[in-house]
Design a protein around this motif. Structure first.
Motif, PDB file in Angstrom:
ATOM      1  N   THR A 184      68.431  60.054  57.877  1.00 31.79           N
ATOM      2  CA  THR A 184      69.618  60.245  57.608  1.00 31.79           C
ATOM      3  C   THR A 184      70.470  60.664  58.691  1.00 31.79           C
ATOM      4  OG1 THR A 184      69.207  62.112  56.553  1.00 31.79           O
ATOM      5  CG2 THR A 184      69.441  60.336  55.136  1.00 31.79           C
ATOM      6  N   ALA A 185      69.992  61.573  59.685  1.00 27.32           N
ATOM      7  CA  ALA A 185      70.543  62.070  60.742  1.00 27.32           C
ATOM      8  C   ALA A 185      70.573  61.102  62.043  1.00 27.32           C
ATOM      9  CB  ALA A 185      69.736  63.371  61.206  1.00 27.32           C
ATOM     10  N   ILE A 186      70.084  60.135  62.008  1.00 27.31           N
ATOM     11  CA  ILE A 186      70.181  59.046  62.851  1.00 27.31           C
ATOM     12  C   ILE A 186      71.574  58.438  63.343  1.00 27.31           C
ATOM     13  CG2 ILE A 186      69.286  56.894  64.229  1.00 27.31           C
ATOM     14  CD1 ILE A 186      66.561  57.605  62.717  1.00 27.31           C
ATOM     15  N   GLN A 187      72.184  58.543  64.242  1.00 29.06           N
ATOM     16  CA  GLN A 187      73.759  58.219  64.313  1.00 29.06           C
ATOM     17  C   GLN A 187      73.645  56.746  65.121  1.00 29.06           C
ATOM     18  OE1 GLN A 187      76.125  60.487  63.482  1.00 29.06           O
ATOM     19  NE2 GLN A 187      77.653  58.683  63.526  1.00 29.06           N
ATOM     20  N   ALA A 188      73.649  55.800  64.293  1.00 28.35           N
ATOM     21  CA  ALA A 188      73.733  54.563  64.675  1.00 28.35           C
ATOM     22  C   ALA A 188      75.318  53.763  64.922  1.00 28.35           C
ATOM     23  CB  ALA A 188      72.853  53.551  63.800  1.00 28.35           C
ATOM     24  N   PHE A 189      76.227  54.706  64.125  1.00 30.16           N
ATOM     25  CA  PHE A 189      77.360  54.182  64.232  1.00 30.16           C
ATOM     26  C   PHE A 189      78.534  55.448  64.664  1.00 30.16           C
ATOM     27  CE2 PHE A 189      75.142  51.596  61.277  1.00 30.16           C
ATOM     28  CZ  PHE A 189      75.443  50.366  61.775  1.00 30.16           C
ATOM     29  N   ASP A 190      79.730  55.066  64.844  1.00 24.39           N
ATOM     30  CA  ASP A 190      80.596  56.039  64.931  1.00 24.39           C
ATOM     31  C   ASP A 190      80.962  57.014  64.145  1.00 24.39           C
ATOM     32  OD1 ASP A 190      80.776  55.143  67.756  1.00 24.39           O
ATOM     33  OD2 ASP A 190      82.487  53.986  67.332  1.00 24.39           O
ATOM     34  N   ASP A 191      80.888  56.292  62.950  1.00 20.75           N
ATOM     35  CA  ASP A 191      81.126  57.007  61.560  1.00 20.75           C
ATOM     36  C   ASP A 191      79.909  58.025  61.163  1.00 20.75           C
ATOM     37  OD1 ASP A 191      81.872  57.914  58.925  1.00 20.75           O
ATOM     38  OD2 ASP A 191      82.552  56.146  58.342  1.00 20.75           O
ATOM     39  N   PRO A 192      79.841  59.249  60.942  1.00 22.19           N
ATOM     40  CA  PRO A 192      79.017  59.918  60.621  1.00 22.19           C
ATOM     41  C   PRO A 192      78.407  59.638  59.469  1.00 22.19           C
ATOM     42  CG  PRO A 192      80.695  61.552  60.986  1.00 22.19           C
ATOM     43  CD  PRO A 192      81.229  60.160  61.439  1.00 22.19           C
ATOM     44  N   LEU A 193      79.113  59.215  58.449  1.00 21.07           N
ATOM     45  CA  LEU A 193      78.910  58.883  57.276  1.00 21.07           C
ATOM     46  C   LEU A 193      78.015  57.467  57.052  1.00 21.07           C
ATOM     47  CD1 LEU A 193      82.194  60.154  55.112  1.00 21.07           C
ATOM     48  CD2 LEU A 193      79.978  61.272  55.727  1.00 21.07           C
ATOM     49  N   GLN A 194      78.151  56.769  58.133  1.00 18.86           N
ATOM     50  CA  GLN A 194      77.606  55.432  57.960  1.00 18.86           C
ATOM     51  C   GLN A 194      75.959  55.677  58.175  1.00 18.86           C
ATOM     52  OE1 GLN A 194      79.777  52.565  57.831  1.00 18.86           O
ATOM     53  NE2 GLN A 194      77.987  51.345  57.186  1.00 18.86           N
ATOM     54  N   LEU A 195      75.321  55.517  57.185  1.00 18.60           N
ATOM     55  CA  LEU A 195      73.771  55.606  57.373  1.00 18.60           C
ATOM     56  C   LEU A 195      72.921  54.341  57.692  1.00 18.60           C
ATOM     57  CD1 LEU A 195      73.105  57.781  54.560  1.00 18.60           C
ATOM     58  CD2 LEU A 195      73.759  58.555  56.687  1.00 18.60           C
ATOM     59  N   VAL A 196      71.871  54.250  58.242  1.00 16.15           N
ATOM     60  CA  VAL A 196      71.036  53.022  58.736  1.00 16.15           C
ATOM     61  C   VAL A 196      69.624  53.398  58.169  1.00 16.15           C
ATOM     62  CG1 VAL A 196      70.624  54.118  60.928  1.00 16.15           C
ATOM     63  CG2 VAL A 196      70.481  51.541  60.445  1.00 16.15           C
ATOM     64  N   ASN A 197      69.101  52.193  57.770  1.00 18.12           N
ATOM     65  CA  ASN A 197      67.732  52.325  57.219  1.00 18.12           C
ATOM     66  C   ASN A 197      67.196  51.068  57.603  1.00 18.12           C
ATOM     67  OD1 ASN A 197      65.429  52.914  55.712  1.00 18.12           O
ATOM     68  ND2 ASN A 197      66.099  51.940  54.030  1.00 18.12           N
ATOM     69  N   MET A 198      65.811  51.048  58.256  1.00 19.63           N
ATOM     70  CA  MET A 198      65.215  50.104  58.697  1.00 19.63           C
ATOM     71  C   MET A 198      63.748  50.094  58.616  1.00 19.63           C
ATOM     72  SD  MET A 198      66.751  49.419  62.539  1.00 19.63           S
ATOM     73  CE  MET A 198      65.642  47.950  63.076  1.00 19.63           C
ATOM     74  N   SER A 199      63.017  49.124  58.232  1.00 13.85           N
ATOM     75  CA  SER A 199      61.651  48.913  57.821  1.00 13.85           C
ATOM     76  C   SER A 199      61.045  47.698  58.093  1.00 13.85           C
ATOM     77  CB  SER A 199      61.341  49.154  56.265  1.00 13.85           C
ATOM     78  OG  SER A 199      62.177  48.587  55.495  1.00 13.85           O
ATOM     79  N   VAL A 200      59.701  47.472  58.239  1.00 12.08           N
ATOM     80  CA  VAL A 200      59.114  46.419  58.577  1.00 12.08           C
ATOM     81  C   VAL A 200      58.091  46.137  57.273  1.00 12.08           C
ATOM     82  CG1 VAL A 200      57.517  44.993  60.095  1.00 12.08           C
ATOM     83  CG2 VAL A 200      59.442  46.405  61.114  1.00 12.08           C
ATOM     84  N   TRP A 201      57.747  45.018  56.795  1.00 16.04           N
ATOM     85  CA  TRP A 201      57.085  44.423  55.752  1.00 16.04           C
ATOM     86  C   TRP A 201      56.214  43.503  56.047  1.00 16.04           C
ATOM     87  CZ3 TRP A 201      56.814  47.823  51.554  1.00 16.04           C
ATOM     88  CH2 TRP A 201      57.966  48.812  51.505  1.00 16.04           C
ATOM     89  N   HIS A 202      55.050  43.161  55.345  1.00 13.94           N
ATOM     90  CA  HIS A 202      54.398  41.951  55.555  1.00 13.94           C
ATOM     91  C   HIS A 202      55.137  40.689  55.155  1.00 13.94           C
ATOM     92  CE1 HIS A 202      51.003  43.974  57.425  1.00 13.94           C
ATOM     93  NE2 HIS A 202      50.667  44.606  56.205  1.00 13.94           N
ATOM     94  N   SER A 203      56.000  41.057  53.961  1.00 13.74           N
ATOM     95  CA  SER A 203      56.455  39.639  53.494  1.00 13.74           C
ATOM     96  C   SER A 203      58.023  40.260  52.567  1.00 13.74           C
ATOM     97  CB  SER A 203      55.760  39.144  52.453  1.00 13.74           C
ATOM     98  OG  SER A 203      55.204  39.817  51.421  1.00 13.74           O
ATOM     99  N   PRO A 204      58.451  39.118  52.268  1.00 12.36           N
ATOM    100  CA  PRO A 204      59.872  39.445  51.591  1.00 12.36           C
ATOM    101  C   PRO A 204      59.355  40.072  50.149  1.00 12.36           C
ATOM    102  CG  PRO A 204      60.046  37.398  52.613  1.00 12.36           C
ATOM    103  CD  PRO A 204      58.710  37.953  52.874  1.00 12.36           C
TER     104      PRO A 204
END
Length: 153
Positions: free
Chosen positions: A52-72
């Protein structure tokens, strides 16, 4: 090959505002649930344990989430077959509705950790060009074997 996913959300308030308290209070348990789910490989997080504190966009309210999985199926299992679903059903309480695609899936080589820029580029590609093996959603069922047909701009 493994499945990478990036999703974004625009919060209705900063993480320390009362409106976001219940969401923030449950981050640790939901993230722990993800990490203990079958097929989980990796997730984006900082020293606090979430993204939640990772600033990936100019807008501080824009949150990013990423993950990796073995399959869909592994990702869907976590999303829809665990307590995570109850938070997805309540997302309107904490997040604005976005007018464009808010998540993207893509295949990566096993062991590769995607960067935020990589994920953002895949999301932008999906928004501009639609579903393909390069950038897709759960609406399409692309497999790693489809990668030999990939065409990018």
């Amino acid at each position: 090959m493994e499945l990478a996913q990036l999703n974004i959300a625009k919060a209705k308030g900063m993480m320390d505002e009362p409106l976001m308290k219940e969401f923030v209070d449950n981050l640790e348990s939901v993230n722990a649930m993800a990490e203990s789910s079958e097929g989980f490989v990796w997730r984006l997080k900082d020293e606090s344990g979430d993204a939640t504190a990772i600033q990936a966009f100019d807008d501080p309210l824009q949150l990013v989430n990423m993950s990796v999985w073995h399959s869909p199926d592994a990702l869907k299992g976590f999303m829809y077959m665990t307590h995570h679903i109850s938070f997805m059903k309540r997302k309107k309480e904490w997040f604005e509705k976005l007018s464009e695609a808010n998540y993207v899936l893509w295949w990566i080589p096993k062991g590769h950790i995607p960067s935020i820029e990589e994920g953002k580029a895949r999301l932008e590609y999906l928004r501009e060009h639609g579903e393909s093996v390069y950038a897709f959603s759960f609406k399409s069922r692309f497999e790693p074997t489809d990668l030999n047909t990939i065409k990018t701009a």
